[in-house]
Design a protein around this motif. Structure first.
Motif, PDB file in Angstrom:
ATOM      1  N   GLU A  59      13.836  12.038 -69.307  1.00  0.00           N
ATOM      2  CA  GLU A  59      14.091  13.190 -70.182  1.00  0.00           C
ATOM      3  C   GLU A  59      15.514  13.697 -70.030  1.00  0.00           C
ATOM      4  O   GLU A  59      16.136  14.120 -71.005  1.00  0.00           O
ATOM      5  CB  GLU A  59      13.082  14.312 -69.901  1.00  0.00           C
ATOM      6  CG  GLU A  59      11.700  14.067 -70.478  1.00  0.00           C
ATOM      7  CD  GLU A  59      11.743  13.773 -71.982  1.00  0.00           C
ATOM      8  OE1 GLU A  59      12.370  14.550 -72.725  1.00  0.00           O
ATOM      9  OE2 GLU A  59      11.138  12.770 -72.404  1.00  0.00           O
ATOM     10  N   LYS A 100      17.715  11.421 -72.083  1.00  0.00           N
ATOM     11  CA  LYS A 100      17.566  11.677 -73.520  1.00  0.00           C
ATOM     12  C   LYS A 100      18.272  12.966 -73.930  1.00  0.00           C
ATOM     13  O   LYS A 100      18.933  13.028 -74.973  1.00  0.00           O
ATOM     14  CB  LYS A 100      16.085  11.747 -73.888  1.00  0.00           C
ATOM     15  CG  LYS A 100      15.355  10.420 -73.772  1.00  0.00           C
ATOM     16  CD  LYS A 100      13.866  10.588 -74.063  1.00  0.00           C
ATOM     17  CE  LYS A 100      13.119   9.271 -73.923  1.00  0.00           C
ATOM     18  NZ  LYS A 100      11.661   9.432 -74.151  1.00  0.00           N
ATOM     19  N   SER A 122      21.412  13.172 -76.451  1.00  0.00           N
ATOM     20  CA  SER A 122      21.258  13.939 -77.693  1.00  0.00           C
ATOM     21  C   SER A 122      22.349  14.987 -77.848  1.00  0.00           C
ATOM     22  O   SER A 122      22.720  15.343 -78.974  1.00  0.00           O
ATOM     23  CB  SER A 122      19.876  14.601 -77.756  1.00  0.00           C
ATOM     24  OG  SER A 122      19.744  15.589 -76.739  1.00  0.00           O
ATOM     25  N   LEU A 159      16.380   3.811 -73.444  1.00  0.00           N
ATOM     26  CA  LEU A 159      17.383   4.522 -72.645  1.00  0.00           C
ATOM     27  C   LEU A 159      18.715   3.774 -72.578  1.00  0.00           C
ATOM     28  O   LEU A 159      19.538   4.028 -71.702  1.00  0.00           O
ATOM     29  CB  LEU A 159      16.865   4.808 -71.231  1.00  0.00           C
ATOM     30  CG  LEU A 159      15.531   5.550 -71.168  1.00  0.00           C
ATOM     31  CD1 LEU A 159      15.078   5.717 -69.727  1.00  0.00           C
ATOM     32  CD2 LEU A 159      15.629   6.910 -71.850  1.00  0.00           C
TER      33      LEU A 159
END
Length: 221
Positions: A129, A132, A136, A147
């Motif tokens: 997470e 990500k 982002s 990933l």
């Protein structure tokens, strides 16, 4: 007015140098600056407090779940970019990978390090997470599949994503957010050149700042 030898000599000695000075002065800051594509990406210190994008010129890559399959691009990045800028101040490569891939990363580091001083390679483990969320924040037109992305990203000293806005090879409004590590030609022709532009941008700003200080000192400010 009659042109005499004396007037020609006077022109060459006094007027011509003044004209050259004026031309150079008006173009003092007239160099290409590398566009900012995304401001204030998440700093890498959010994942590893001892590392930061601030005050560094960083090339960021995402190693993904299958490092062995994708490693050719990282070797290209090392040969064409890292070795070209290892002696530059504040330069670093940030390689982000999933925490469970430590064994594959150890192999990659050993292979790259066989003929390379790894001092400015920074391998940073992160939760999926976290990876990500970091990616982002770049707000690119690229995808992060497993990933991993084949693109390397250029982050400036203020934590902004730099790139190109008029790239002839880009299909989305001419914007180049990242540089293809699988392409030696792109690393050479684009990423290497853009890092040099960014360094010159900081050099010119530093030089102008010092000149302005000198000017202020001369007038007593």
């Amino acid at each position: 007015m009659k042109i005499t030898k004396k007037r020609v000599v006077l022109f060459l000695l006094f007027i011509f140098p003044l004209i050259c000075f004026l031309i150079l002065s008006t173009g003092k800051n007239n160099f290409t600056k590398l566009p900012v594509l995304t401001k204030n990406v998440i700093d890498i210190s959010a994942i590893k407090p001892s590392k930061t994008f601030k005050d560094h010129i960083s090339v960021v890559c995402f190693l993904g779940d299958n490092i062995e399959v994708n490693k050719a691009g990282f070797f290209n990045l090392n040969e064409k970019i890292y070795k070209s800028f290892i002696d530059y101040k504040q330069f670093q490569i940030i390689a982000v990978y999933p925490k469970e891939k430590e064994v594959q990363v150890a192999v990659l580091k050993k292979e790259i390090g066989a003929f390379t001083d790894m001092a400015k390679w920074n391998f940073i483990a992160a939760d999926k997470e976290e990876i990500k969320i970091l990616f982002s924040s770049f707000k690119t037109n690229e995808n992060l599949a497993n990933l991993y992305t084949s693109k390397a990203f250029l982050i400036d000293k203020n934590g902004n994503l730099r790139g190109r806005t008029n790239d002839k090879d880009s299909t989305i409004y001419g914007k180049l957010f990242g540089y293809n590590m699988q392409s030696v030609a792109e690393l050479n022709a684009k990423l290497k050149d853009d890092i040099k532009v960014l360094y010159y941008e900081y050099y010119a700003a530093f030089k102008n700042k010092n000149e302005n200080k000198a000017d202020r000192k001369e007038v007593g400010l």
